[in-house]
Write an enzyme that holds these catalytic residues in place. Structure first.
Site, PDB file in Angstrom:
ATOM      1  N   ILE A 407       0.824  -1.206   0.000  1.00 55.70           N
ATOM      2  CA  ILE A 407       0.000   0.000   0.000  1.00 55.70           C
ATOM      3  C   ILE A 407       0.859   1.258   0.000  1.00 55.70           C
ATOM      4  O   ILE A 407       0.615   2.203  -0.765  1.00 55.70           O
ATOM      5  CB  ILE A 407      -0.933   0.010   1.228  1.00 55.70           C
ATOM      6  CG1 ILE A 407      -1.860  -1.214   1.215  1.00 55.70           C
ATOM      7  CG2 ILE A 407      -1.749   1.295   1.269  1.00 55.70           C
ATOM      8  CD1 ILE A 407      -2.818  -1.247   0.078  1.00 55.70           C
ATOM      9  N   ASP A 408       1.883   1.300   0.844  1.00 54.11           N
ATOM     10  CA  ASP A 408       2.667   2.520   1.006  1.00 54.11           C
ATOM     11  C   ASP A 408       3.359   2.917  -0.297  1.00 54.11           C
ATOM     12  O   ASP A 408       3.337   4.086  -0.702  1.00 54.11           O
ATOM     13  CB  ASP A 408       3.690   2.328   2.129  1.00 54.11           C
ATOM     14  CG  ASP A 408       3.780   3.543   3.037  1.00 54.11           C
ATOM     15  OD1 ASP A 408       3.070   4.533   2.794  1.00 54.11           O
ATOM     16  OD2 ASP A 408       4.564   3.504   4.002  1.00 54.11           O
ATOM     17  N   ASP A 409       4.012   1.956  -0.951  1.00 56.81           N
ATOM     18  CA  ASP A 409       4.653   2.289  -2.224  1.00 56.81           C
ATOM     19  C   ASP A 409       3.632   2.700  -3.266  1.00 56.81           C
ATOM     20  O   ASP A 409       3.868   3.629  -4.052  1.00 56.81           O
ATOM     21  CB  ASP A 409       5.462   1.082  -2.719  1.00 56.81           C
ATOM     22  CG  ASP A 409       6.816   0.994  -2.057  1.00 56.81           C
ATOM     23  OD1 ASP A 409       7.748   1.659  -2.521  1.00 56.81           O
ATOM     24  OD2 ASP A 409       6.943   0.275  -1.056  1.00 56.81           O
ATOM     25  N   MET A 412       2.600   6.295  -2.664  1.00 57.41           N
ATOM     26  CA  MET A 412       3.632   7.271  -2.996  1.00 57.41           C
ATOM     27  C   MET A 412       3.868   7.369  -4.497  1.00 57.41           C
ATOM     28  O   MET A 412       4.082   8.462  -5.038  1.00 57.41           O
ATOM     29  CB  MET A 412       4.933   6.920  -2.269  1.00 57.41           C
ATOM     30  CG  MET A 412       4.846   7.039  -0.754  1.00 57.41           C
ATOM     31  SD  MET A 412       4.390   8.705  -0.195  1.00 57.41           S
ATOM     32  CE  MET A 412       5.940   9.575  -0.427  1.00 57.41           C
ATOM     33  N   ARG A 524      -1.605   8.409   5.068  1.00 56.12           N
ATOM     34  CA  ARG A 524      -1.012   8.623   3.749  1.00 56.12           C
ATOM     35  C   ARG A 524      -2.016   8.300   2.644  1.00 56.12           C
ATOM     36  O   ARG A 524      -2.026   8.939   1.591  1.00 56.12           O
ATOM     37  CB  ARG A 524       0.255   7.777   3.605  1.00 56.12           C
ATOM     38  CG  ARG A 524       1.056   8.081   2.361  1.00 56.12           C
ATOM     39  CD  ARG A 524       2.412   7.417   2.408  1.00 56.12           C
ATOM     40  NE  ARG A 524       3.399   8.283   3.029  1.00 56.12           N
ATOM     41  CZ  ARG A 524       4.491   7.855   3.655  1.00 56.12           C
ATOM     42  NH1 ARG A 524       4.714   6.573   3.787  1.00 56.12           N
ATOM     43  NH2 ARG A 524       5.347   8.717   4.169  1.00 56.12           N
TER      44      ARG A 524
END
Length: 714
Positions: A407-409, A412, A524
């Site tokens: 999810i984080d990548d 971003m 985020r």
């Protein structure tokens, strides 16, 4: 319409200067600092367009590599000797080894470091070896090591396998509806457990010479090591307390399973081995090794040897090549990375450069965008077990890891793409994802692209270039929505991976057996949705907002799961809340901003030690660092503090600390792998986060406008 609609594309977050903010008396100094850091970044961009900084962990990486080589009969090879020299140089004055600079002795890492030094021929009577031995024994001896270290003990003949927690391959046969099936474990635990289960099934053991034994590290003897693991002091408390002593329950199950195996009751073993082997082999493809991270690559080599693969088998050779790629050789030492971080480093670098007003049409930015697009996941992985009907779309962390996008990548990269739609001094474009219930838009939103350019031919060219970017962003938004957990939050790799009882099985002392939703990633996600034009009118975002508020702590800070620690979590939550439209006047926002200001240090910077995970009273305290100062500054800017003295002092800290080449020095570990167990030093954090913060401040105060950096570096 959404509060995010004015912060999109090439005019992303905080692009419009605050009119009441007076020009800085240090405007030229700030522009010069940005110019030098932008040049630093471009000087280190790969020809293919990506950035990849070193990812540094502690010495367990070098130690475990040496232990693997010892099992393979190469314990005194050149790379082993060089890795041992690196280990020796990292020793603490007290004699042991720590998980991060300035940290206390960590027993498992210290035992493995001492053992690796013995295997590579270091004299046990040398002063540093004597100090290590005394420190380890004073800390409780080798009896205190974790379950992973016990498996190395068994692999190299120090103890019997029955003294390790049982990891039977039959676990892979549990159906997906069973409460303890492998897909209820975190992705990283899953990729370790499967090869380790093959190790348990075959129980290989090398015989080391007496000179490489470590009986002297035990307060009693290896033979007296209990057959069950003691309770771990590195595990977080259960969020839902129970009167049941689950450690005792699972210890009894562990003993019972071993007793059953001792009577040769293993009716499903052959079937389990076949399925576990197939599972592992299937995940070698399109990946930088199993899981693309160091521990499962190590154990997969051992598992392949158990299965009868020869040293020159393509599968074995490929795994060794991945370990070689993780090895950084210097003249006298060798050190290893836990994995590589090109996607993560590239998308953050792009955002930071765009924040510093490098145009989206700069050829180097375009190369980075093309490289990111080439890494999009378009096939199903482990995540799809729980969501088989969701279309793939997202990004992973490494060069290749198709089974495990995160999810984080994905967030971003999506935000980086949104900021890189075609645009320069003469052409600008924005994309907005507008929620809709209109017939013919089954995804729940429409994508609107708007902009201006001086020539029609340019418009056609720009639109054609945008097409793959918009398509990838659209797939990512849909995938991320599908990954939302039942409580409204988002985790790292999986949905609803929060079965807490799994954290009490004997194998779970790495404190990351599950992958529950966290406030930093959820915030985020809100930031991404806000930038793309969504608002809290979307029900799933309203649920996410409630999750973030529920995670705010009594002092109004937020815990950071993926960065150290409360500074990371509070920064990320403040920015996410701002982007999705929560007003700066909200009392909870004001209180969080006050917490950040209270943690500012006398030199104007911020810093927090990783020790705050073990001792929460240390939250927001520690040596000042460039990356953590940048996080705090961006958190305060999101809270409307641009004109505050705290912001000015923080900016001054970054300017004073910047080195001549445009970088910053930062030996501290500010990244988090597994809280309380494994930490990271991202070597580019000290560069792109300060660049992002200074660029954002310069834009907010009118010091910098689109194209100024472009002219400076042209």
């Amino acid at each position: 319409m959404s509060s995010g609609l004015n912060r999109l594309g090439s005019h992303a977050l905080f692009s419009t200067p605050v009119e009441s903010a007076p020009p800085s008396e240090h405007a030229e100094e700030i522009r010069d600092a940005l110019d030098r850091t932008v040049n630093w970044m471009f000087d280190r961009q790969a020809d293919d367009g990506y950035w990849c900084g070193e990812l540094e962990g502690d010495t367990i990486l070098e130690s475990e590599y040496i232990l693997l080589l010892a099992f393979l009969g190469r314990g005194q090879s050149e790379v082993a000797l060089k890795a041992a020299e690196y280990i020796r140089r990292q020793q603490l004055p007290c004699g042991g080894w720590a998980m991060y600079p300035g940290g206390p002795l960590e027993i498992s890492g210290s035992v493995k470091a001492y053992w690796a030094l013995k295997i590579t021929g270091h004299d046990p009577q040398a002063d540093y070896m004597v100090r290590a031995r005394e420190a380890i024994r004073a800390a409780g001896g080798a009896e205190k090591v974790n379950s992973f270290t016990r498996y190395y003990f068994a692999l190299l003949g120090i103890i019997a396998y029955r003294q390790c927690p049982a990891v039977p391959p039959e676990v892979i046969l549990l159906p997906k509806w069973a409460p303890f099936n492998i897909y209820e474990m975190s992705s990283w635990s899953r990729t370790i457990l499967i090869p380790l289960s093959l190790l348990w099934a075959y129980q290989p053991a090398a015989s080391l010479p007496e000179s490489q034994q470590i009986r002297e590290l035990f307060l009693t003897s290896p033979e007296q090591l209990p057959v069950t693991m003691p309770p771990s002091d590195q595990l977080d408390a259960l969020k839902r307390p129970s009167r049941i002593n689950w450690h005792a329950v699972f210890a009894a199950v562990d003993r019972g399973w071993k007793a059953m195996e001792g009577m040769h009751v293993k009716p499903l073993r052959r079937r389990a081995i076949a399925k576990a082997s197939r599972w592992m082999l299937d995940r070698f493809g399109q990946s930088d090794g199993l899981g693309a991270i160091f521990p499962p690559i190590i154990w997969s080599i051992v598992a392949l040897k158990c299965l009868g693969y020869a040293d020159d088998a393509p599968e074995v050779q490929a795994a060794h090549r991945e370990l070689e790629k993780l090895t950084i050789h210097e003249e006298e030492t060798a050190r290893l990375e836990p994995c590589r971080s090109p996607v993560w480093d590239t998308c953050i670098s792009v955002i930071a450069l765009r924040e510093a007003c490098v145009p989206a049409d700069d050829p180097r930015i375009r190369r980075a965008v093309d490289w990111l697009l080439s890494k999009e996941v378009r096939s199903k992985g482990d995540w799809s077990v729980k969501m088989p009907d969701v279309e793939p779309g997202g990004w992973y962390f490494e060069f290749n890891n198709e089974f495990y996008p995160d999810i984080d990548d994905t967030i971003m990269v999506t935000m980086a793409l949104a900021r890189c739609l075609p645009g320069d001094l003469y052409s600008t474009w924005q994309a907005q994802f507008v929620p809709t219930t209109k017939v013919g838009t089954p995804d729940g939103f429409s994508t609107i692209v708007c902009g201006k350019t001086a020539r029609g031919a340019r418009a056609c060219s720009d639109l054609e270039r945008m097409r793959p970017m918009i398509a990838a962003m659209t797939r990512a938004v849909k995938w991320i929505e599908g990954m939302q957990c039942r409580d409204g939050g988002w985790a790292a790799f999986d949905r609803d991976n929060d079965r807490e009882l799994l954290t009490r099985v004997p194998f779970a002392d790495h404190n990351a057996m599950i992958d529950p939703p966290t406030a930093d990633i959820t915030a985020r996600v809100l930031e991404m949705y806000g930038r793309l034009g969504f608002s809290l009118e979307s029900p799933h975002l309203a649920r996410a907002l409630e999750f973030v508020w529920s995670e705010q702590e009594k002092d109004f800070a937020w815990y950071g799961r993926w960065g150290v620690n409360y500074l990371y979590g509070t920064w990320q939550c403040l920015v996410g809340l701002h982007e999705i439209g929560v007003p700066e006047s909200d009392s909870r926002i004001r209180a969080a901003a006050d917490w950040l200001k209270a943690k500012q240090q006398a030199n104007g910077g911020w810093g927090e030690t990783a020790r705050s995970y073990d001792e929460p009273h240390l939250r927001g305290e520690g040596p000042t660092t460039a990356s953590q100062t940048a996080w705090a500054l961006m958190g305060l800017m999101a809270a409307g503090e641009v004109e505050s003295d705290a912001i000015r002092r923080g900016v001054r800290y970054l300017l004073n600390a910047q080195e001549e080449d445009g970088g910053w020095n930062e030996p501290e570990f500010t990244g988090t792998g597994f809280p309380r167990v494994f930490y990271l030093r991202y070597h580019l954090y000290r560069i792109y986060f300060p660049l992002m913060a200074l660029g954002r401040y310069a834009r907010l105060t009118g010091i910098l406008t689109e194209g100024q950096i472009a002219r400076a570096i042209a």
